[in-house]
Design a protein around this motif. Structure first.
Motif, PDB file in Angstrom:
ATOM      1  N   LYS A  63      68.707  63.393 -83.670  1.00 31.61           N
ATOM      2  CA  LYS A  63      68.175  64.749 -83.517  1.00 31.61           C
ATOM      3  C   LYS A  63      66.844  64.727 -82.782  1.00 31.61           C
ATOM      4  O   LYS A  63      66.611  65.497 -81.836  1.00 31.61           O
ATOM      5  CB  LYS A  63      68.008  65.414 -84.885  1.00 31.61           C
ATOM      6  CG  LYS A  63      67.498  66.843 -84.814  1.00 31.61           C
ATOM      7  CD  LYS A  63      67.406  67.468 -86.207  1.00 31.61           C
ATOM      8  CE  LYS A  63      66.874  68.902 -86.116  1.00 31.61           C
ATOM      9  NZ  LYS A  63      66.760  69.514 -87.478  1.00 31.61           N
ATOM     10  N   HIS A  64      65.957  63.826 -83.190  1.00 28.90           N
ATOM     11  CA  HIS A  64      64.658  63.698 -82.525  1.00 28.90           C
ATOM     12  C   HIS A  64      64.826  63.189 -81.103  1.00 28.90           C
ATOM     13  O   HIS A  64      64.158  63.659 -80.174  1.00 28.90           O
ATOM     14  CB  HIS A  64      63.767  62.747 -83.326  1.00 28.90           C
ATOM     15  CG  HIS A  64      62.433  62.498 -82.688  1.00 28.90           C
ATOM     16  ND1 HIS A  64      62.213  61.453 -81.818  1.00 28.90           N
ATOM     17  CD2 HIS A  64      61.259  63.180 -82.777  1.00 28.90           C
ATOM     18  CE1 HIS A  64      60.959  61.482 -81.400  1.00 28.90           C
ATOM     19  NE2 HIS A  64      60.352  62.525 -81.973  1.00 28.90           N
ATOM     20  N   LEU A  65      65.720  62.233 -80.916  1.00 32.05           N
ATOM     21  CA  LEU A  65      65.949  61.662 -79.587  1.00 32.05           C
ATOM     22  C   LEU A  65      66.447  62.723 -78.610  1.00 32.05           C
ATOM     23  O   LEU A  65      65.940  62.835 -77.482  1.00 32.05           O
ATOM     24  CB  LEU A  65      66.963  60.525 -79.683  1.00 32.05           C
ATOM     25  CG  LEU A  65      67.404  59.902 -78.351  1.00 32.05           C
ATOM     26  CD1 LEU A  65      66.229  59.246 -77.653  1.00 32.05           C
ATOM     27  CD2 LEU A  65      68.536  58.908 -78.570  1.00 32.05           C
ATOM     28  N   ASN A  94      56.228  58.687 -74.985  1.00 27.83           N
ATOM     29  CA  ASN A  94      55.613  57.691 -75.861  1.00 27.83           C
ATOM     30  C   ASN A  94      56.099  57.844 -77.300  1.00 27.83           C
ATOM     31  O   ASN A  94      56.401  56.859 -77.983  1.00 27.83           O
ATOM     32  CB  ASN A  94      54.089  57.819 -75.810  1.00 27.83           C
ATOM     33  CG  ASN A  94      53.507  57.306 -74.505  1.00 27.83           C
ATOM     34  OD1 ASN A  94      54.180  56.621 -73.742  1.00 27.83           O
ATOM     35  ND2 ASN A  94      52.265  57.661 -74.231  1.00 27.83           N
ATOM     36  N   GLU A  95      56.168  59.075 -77.775  1.00 29.89           N
ATOM     37  CA  GLU A  95      56.635  59.336 -79.133  1.00 29.89           C
ATOM     38  C   GLU A  95      58.096  58.904 -79.293  1.00 29.89           C
ATOM     39  O   GLU A  95      58.481  58.329 -80.317  1.00 29.89           O
ATOM     40  CB  GLU A  95      56.488  60.823 -79.460  1.00 29.89           C
ATOM     41  CG  GLU A  95      55.045  61.290 -79.532  1.00 29.89           C
ATOM     42  CD  GLU A  95      54.923  62.809 -79.552  1.00 29.89           C
ATOM     43  OE1 GLU A  95      55.977  63.482 -79.527  1.00 29.89           O
ATOM     44  OE2 GLU A  95      53.785  63.317 -79.589  1.00 29.89           O
ATOM     45  N   MET A  96      58.910  59.189 -78.279  1.00 32.10           N
ATOM     46  CA  MET A  96      60.322  58.836 -78.334  1.00 32.10           C
ATOM     47  C   MET A  96      60.503  57.323 -78.356  1.00 32.10           C
ATOM     48  O   MET A  96      61.281  56.795 -79.173  1.00 32.10           O
ATOM     49  CB  MET A  96      61.057  59.428 -77.121  1.00 32.10           C
ATOM     50  CG  MET A  96      62.531  59.077 -77.047  1.00 32.10           C
ATOM     51  SD  MET A  96      63.327  59.792 -75.572  1.00 32.10           S
ATOM     52  CE  MET A  96      62.534  58.830 -74.255  1.00 32.10           C
ATOM     53  N   MET A  97      59.789  56.608 -77.489  1.00 35.00           N
ATOM     54  CA  MET A  97      59.921  55.157 -77.433  1.00 35.00           C
ATOM     55  C   MET A  97      59.432  54.516 -78.729  1.00 35.00           C
ATOM     56  O   MET A  97      60.025  53.554 -79.224  1.00 35.00           O
ATOM     57  CB  MET A  97      59.136  54.610 -76.235  1.00 35.00           C
ATOM     58  CG  MET A  97      59.626  55.124 -74.886  1.00 35.00           C
ATOM     59  SD  MET A  97      61.348  54.697 -74.534  1.00 35.00           S
ATOM     60  CE  MET A  97      61.205  52.939 -74.237  1.00 35.00           C
ATOM     61  N   ARG A  98      58.366  55.050 -79.283  1.00 31.65           N
ATOM     62  CA  ARG A  98      57.847  54.525 -80.548  1.00 31.65           C
ATOM     63  C   ARG A  98      58.875  54.720 -81.666  1.00 31.65           C
ATOM     64  O   ARG A  98      59.101  53.815 -82.483  1.00 31.65           O
ATOM     65  CB  ARG A  98      56.538  55.228 -80.889  1.00 31.65           C
ATOM     66  CG  ARG A  98      55.813  54.636 -82.088  1.00 31.65           C
ATOM     67  CD  ARG A  98      54.502  55.360 -82.356  1.00 31.65           C
ATOM     68  NE  ARG A  98      53.604  55.262 -81.208  1.00 31.65           N
ATOM     69  CZ  ARG A  98      53.277  56.278 -80.429  1.00 31.65           C
ATOM     70  NH1 ARG A  98      53.770  57.488 -80.664  1.00 31.65           N
ATOM     71  NH2 ARG A  98      52.451  56.112 -79.430  1.00 31.65           N
ATOM     72  N   ALA A  99      59.497  55.896 -81.699  1.00 32.21           N
ATOM     73  CA  ALA A  99      60.467  56.192 -82.753  1.00 32.21           C
ATOM     74  C   ALA A  99      61.711  55.308 -82.641  1.00 32.21           C
ATOM     75  O   ALA A  99      62.295  54.911 -83.648  1.00 32.21           O
ATOM     76  CB  ALA A  99      60.872  57.664 -82.684  1.00 32.21           C
ATOM     77  N   VAL A 100      62.110  54.978 -81.420  1.00 34.05           N
ATOM     78  CA  VAL A 100      63.337  54.196 -81.219  1.00 34.05           C
ATOM     79  C   VAL A 100      63.108  52.701 -81.422  1.00 34.05           C
ATOM     80  O   VAL A 100      63.956  52.009 -81.988  1.00 34.05           O
ATOM     81  CB  VAL A 100      63.905  54.453 -79.805  1.00 34.05           C
ATOM     82  CG1 VAL A 100      65.045  53.482 -79.483  1.00 34.05           C
ATOM     83  CG2 VAL A 100      64.397  55.896 -79.686  1.00 34.05           C
ATOM     84  N   PHE A 101      61.934  52.186 -80.988  1.00 27.23           N
ATOM     85  CA  PHE A 101      61.739  50.740 -80.951  1.00 27.23           C
ATOM     86  C   PHE A 101      60.845  50.185 -82.058  1.00 27.23           C
ATOM     87  O   PHE A 101      60.763  48.979 -82.221  1.00 27.23           O
ATOM     88  CB  PHE A 101      61.172  50.328 -79.586  1.00 27.23           C
ATOM     89  CG  PHE A 101      62.185  50.427 -78.479  1.00 27.23           C
ATOM     90  CD1 PHE A 101      63.058  49.374 -78.220  1.00 27.23           C
ATOM     91  CD2 PHE A 101      62.285  51.581 -77.714  1.00 27.23           C
ATOM     92  CE1 PHE A 101      64.004  49.479 -77.203  1.00 27.23           C
ATOM     93  CE2 PHE A 101      63.227  51.688 -76.700  1.00 27.23           C
ATOM     94  CZ  PHE A 101      64.092  50.629 -76.442  1.00 27.23           C
ATOM     95  N   GLN A 102      60.156  51.056 -82.796  1.00 27.80           N
ATOM     96  CA  GLN A 102      59.346  50.572 -83.898  1.00 27.80           C
ATOM     97  C   GLN A 102      59.972  50.993 -85.216  1.00 27.80           C
ATOM     98  O   GLN A 102      60.203  52.181 -85.448  1.00 27.80           O
ATOM     99  CB  GLN A 102      57.916  51.116 -83.800  1.00 27.80           C
ATOM    100  CG  GLN A 102      57.108  50.511 -82.667  1.00 27.80           C
ATOM    101  CD  GLN A 102      55.664  50.986 -82.682  1.00 27.80           C
ATOM    102  OE1 GLN A 102      55.298  51.866 -83.458  1.00 27.80           O
ATOM    103  NE2 GLN A 102      54.853  50.401 -81.816  1.00 27.80           N
ATOM    104  N   ALA A 103      60.219  50.021 -86.076  1.00 27.11           N
ATOM    105  CA  ALA A 103      60.815  50.325 -87.373  1.00 27.11           C
ATOM    106  C   ALA A 103      59.833  51.116 -88.214  1.00 27.11           C
ATOM    107  O   ALA A 103      58.659  50.784 -88.314  1.00 27.11           O
ATOM    108  CB  ALA A 103      61.198  49.035 -88.084  1.00 27.11           C
TER     109      ALA A 103
END
Length: 218
Positions: free
Chosen positions: A117-119, A96-105
């Motif tokens: 790095k986070h990904l 959930n954290e990964m998807m939020r970081a990638v798809f939400q500006a």
């Protein structure tokens, strides 16, 4: 795409840890009846004491060897259950954290540039948790070999598309009825859970490999 973590009661049938039980072994001789008709001579006493030391050393070596030869005991059932529960929940949280970081500006990042790095860290943890769940859950194996997973990721758009595929696999696994119905064994659903888990392991590994290469071009 984004999902709230829920607390699930995971009903699992876990094999009890196998314990090797060894019969006690002693090489020391039992002391014989004492002679009362005469005292030990100094030479006899030295020989007796040397013999007792040799027996004690042999017994110590045998105990040490027994400890080395004994296979490591498996974790108790309760610890295994806690490990499974932690991996089950943590894999969902990290996803959930990964998807939020990638798809939400994020503020200050309107173009939503990917934090590689986070990904990569998230994909590593997802792979670790999924691999351990695959080992600990002991879901039924299928006779057919699963198809090889191939992913073509050379652009950010393709990377995001592959992450959506991984998200679908994770949520399909998390929402499997096998983990929501205590005491009910559904072979078909259990087999599907294993397929999803194998897909998570394979996809997270491949996406990480492709993302590392893509990072070098940016």
């Amino acid at each position: 795409m984004l999902h709230h973590c829920t607390t699930l009661t995971i009903a699992l049938t876990i094999l009890a840890a196998s314990l090797w039980i060894y019969p006690p072994t002693s090489f020391a001789q039992q002391p014989g009846p004492r002679r009362t008709d005469r005292r030990e001579t100094p030479g006899e006493r030295l020989r007796r004491e040397r013999h007792e030391r040799q027996m004690a050393e042999m017994e110590l070596r045998s105990v040490e060897k027994l400890g080395k030869d004994r296979p490591a005991e498996k974790p108790p059932e309760r610890l295994l259950y806690e490990q499974i529960t932690e991996d089950f929940q943590r894999m969902q949280e990290v996803n959930n954290e990964m998807m939020r970081a990638v798809f939400q500006a994020a503020p200050g990042n309107p173009s939503n540039t990917i934090d590689f790095k986070h990904l990569l860290s998230a994909l590593t943890e997802i792979n670790k948790r999924a691999s351990r769940l695959k080992t600990n859950l002991r879901l039924p194996k299928e006779d057919e070999r699963p198809p090889e997973t191939t992913l073509n990721i050379t652009t950010i758009a393709q990377l995001k598309s592959s992450l959506l595929m991984l998200d679908d696999l994770i949520m399909s696994f998390i929402d499997n009825p096998t983990f929501e119905n205590p005491g009910v064994v559904d072979v078909e659903q259990s087999a599907k859970a294993r397929r999803d888990l194998e897909g998570i392991v394979a996809h997270s590994r491949l996406i990480k490999e492709r993302a590392e290469k893509l990072k070098q071009t940016k």
